[in-house]
Design a protein around this motif. Structure first.
Motif, PDB file in Angstrom:
ATOM      1  N   ARG A  96      13.762  56.811 -54.109  1.00 21.93           N
ATOM      2  CA  ARG A  96      13.458  58.117 -53.509  1.00 21.93           C
ATOM      3  C   ARG A  96      12.577  57.914 -52.273  1.00 21.93           C
ATOM      4  NH1 ARG A  96      10.634  60.228 -57.266  1.00 21.93           N
ATOM      5  NH2 ARG A  96      12.352  60.410 -58.662  1.00 21.93           N
ATOM      6  N   TRP A  97      11.523  57.104 -52.421  1.00 23.24           N
ATOM      7  CA  TRP A  97      10.624  56.833 -51.292  1.00 23.24           C
ATOM      8  C   TRP A  97      11.394  56.182 -50.148  1.00 23.24           C
ATOM      9  CZ3 TRP A  97       9.281  51.944 -49.338  1.00 23.24           C
ATOM     10  CH2 TRP A  97       8.285  51.949 -48.365  1.00 23.24           C
TER      11      TRP A  97
ATOM     12  N   GLU B 290      14.351  58.882 -48.698  1.00 18.59           N
ATOM     13  CA  GLU B 290      13.979  60.210 -48.208  1.00 18.59           C
ATOM     14  C   GLU B 290      12.822  60.091 -47.239  1.00 18.59           C
ATOM     15  OE1 GLU B 290      13.277  62.868 -51.488  1.00 18.59           O
ATOM     16  OE2 GLU B 290      15.058  62.186 -52.560  1.00 18.59           O
TER      17      GLU B 290
ATOM     18  N   GLN C 217       7.854  60.537 -47.574  1.00 12.35           N
ATOM     19  CA  GLN C 217       7.519  60.246 -48.964  1.00 12.35           C
ATOM     20  C   GLN C 217       6.344  59.263 -48.997  1.00 12.35           C
ATOM     21  OE1 GLN C 217       9.119  61.522 -51.841  1.00 12.35           O
ATOM     22  NE2 GLN C 217       9.891  62.898 -50.251  1.00 12.35           N
ATOM     23  N   THR C 218       5.555  59.332 -50.022  1.00 11.42           N
ATOM     24  CA  THR C 218       4.457  58.400 -50.241  1.00 11.42           C
ATOM     25  C   THR C 218       4.737  57.625 -51.518  1.00 11.42           C
ATOM     26  OG1 THR C 218       2.881  59.893 -49.182  1.00 11.42           O
ATOM     27  CG2 THR C 218       1.966  58.184 -50.620  1.00 11.42           C
ATOM     28  N   LEU C 219       4.599  56.325 -51.421  1.00  9.08           N
ATOM     29  CA  LEU C 219       4.756  55.481 -52.608  1.00  9.08           C
ATOM     30  C   LEU C 219       3.359  54.997 -52.979  1.00  9.08           C
ATOM     31  CD1 LEU C 219       6.775  54.117 -54.550  1.00  9.08           C
ATOM     32  CD2 LEU C 219       6.797  52.175 -52.970  1.00  9.08           C
TER      33      LEU C 219
ATOM     34  N   GLU D 121      11.749  55.928 -58.374  1.00  9.55           N
ATOM     35  CA  GLU D 121      10.633  56.287 -57.494  1.00  9.55           C
ATOM     36  C   GLU D 121      10.724  55.544 -56.162  1.00  9.55           C
ATOM     37  OE1 GLU D 121      10.292  55.231 -60.604  1.00  9.55           O
ATOM     38  OE2 GLU D 121       9.329  56.865 -61.711  1.00  9.55           O
ATOM     39  N   PHE D 122      10.998  54.236 -56.230  1.00  5.46           N
ATOM     40  CA  PHE D 122      11.110  53.461 -54.990  1.00  5.46           C
ATOM     41  C   PHE D 122      12.321  53.919 -54.175  1.00  5.46           C
ATOM     42  CE2 PHE D 122      12.689  49.992 -52.384  1.00  5.46           C
ATOM     43  CZ  PHE D 122      11.556  49.661 -51.667  1.00  5.46           C
TER      44      PHE D 122
END
Length: 174
Positions: free
Chosen positions: A96-97, A100, A103-105, A93-94
């Protein structure tokens, strides 16, 4: 007494070549001292101008908001144990954030779960990763439900502006 006076006179008597050599050495030393003095004066002038610019910059940034989240960041990151949060930085998840765009984390949690420390780890990671990239601006906030009266939307926005301006070589002109 006469012999003594003659010896002293011989010591004081200078040949024209000795005088020319002494004048040349004095002129050379004066030139060197003048060059040194000029360089010192230029360096001090540059330092004074920088100091004045720094003071003006600090005054403008403090006018935006006196709040300094950088101090809070330093405090939070100093409290963590080495290796803490590595699991978050390594997570899909991190990554990808981080890799890319747009993105919202989102990291929710109950009070005391460690969200603040984890946020400080992410901020530290971003600061380290992008410390030499002038195209990237990093700004962050640490909100505290006990200080809601100090965290109005305008104050938070001004803090973000201040942090982004601090990352620039000079305060942007209007």
């Amino acid at each position: 007494m006469g012999k003594r006076v003659k010896r002293i006179w011989r010591r004081l008597k200078w040949e024209p070549e000795d005088i020319r050599e002494l004048r040349s050495r004095i002129s050379s030393n004066i030139t060197l001292l003048n060059a040194f003095n000029n360089q010192l004066t230029r360096d001090n002038t540059v330092r004074l101008v920088r100091h004045k610019d720094d003071q003006e910059r600090r005054m403008i940034l403090d006018w935006l908001t006196p709040t300094d989240y950088g101090n809070k960041q330093s405090d939070f990151i100093s409290r963590r144990q080495e290796g803490t949060g590595r699991w978050l930085l390594d997570s899909d998840e991190f990554q990808r954030w981080f890799n890319e765009s747009k993105q919202t984390l989102f990291c929710p949690g109950i009070p005391g779960a460690g969200k603040t420390i984890m946020t400080s780890i992410v901020v530290d990671h971003l600061n380290t990763t992008f410390e030499n990239d002038s195209d990237v601006g990093i700004a962050f906030l640490y909100c505290n439900f006990r200080r809601q009266q100090e965290q109005k939307h305008v104050d938070l926005l001004m803090s973000l502006v201040k942090q982004l301006a601090q990352g620039r070589p000079s305060v942007p002109s209007v």
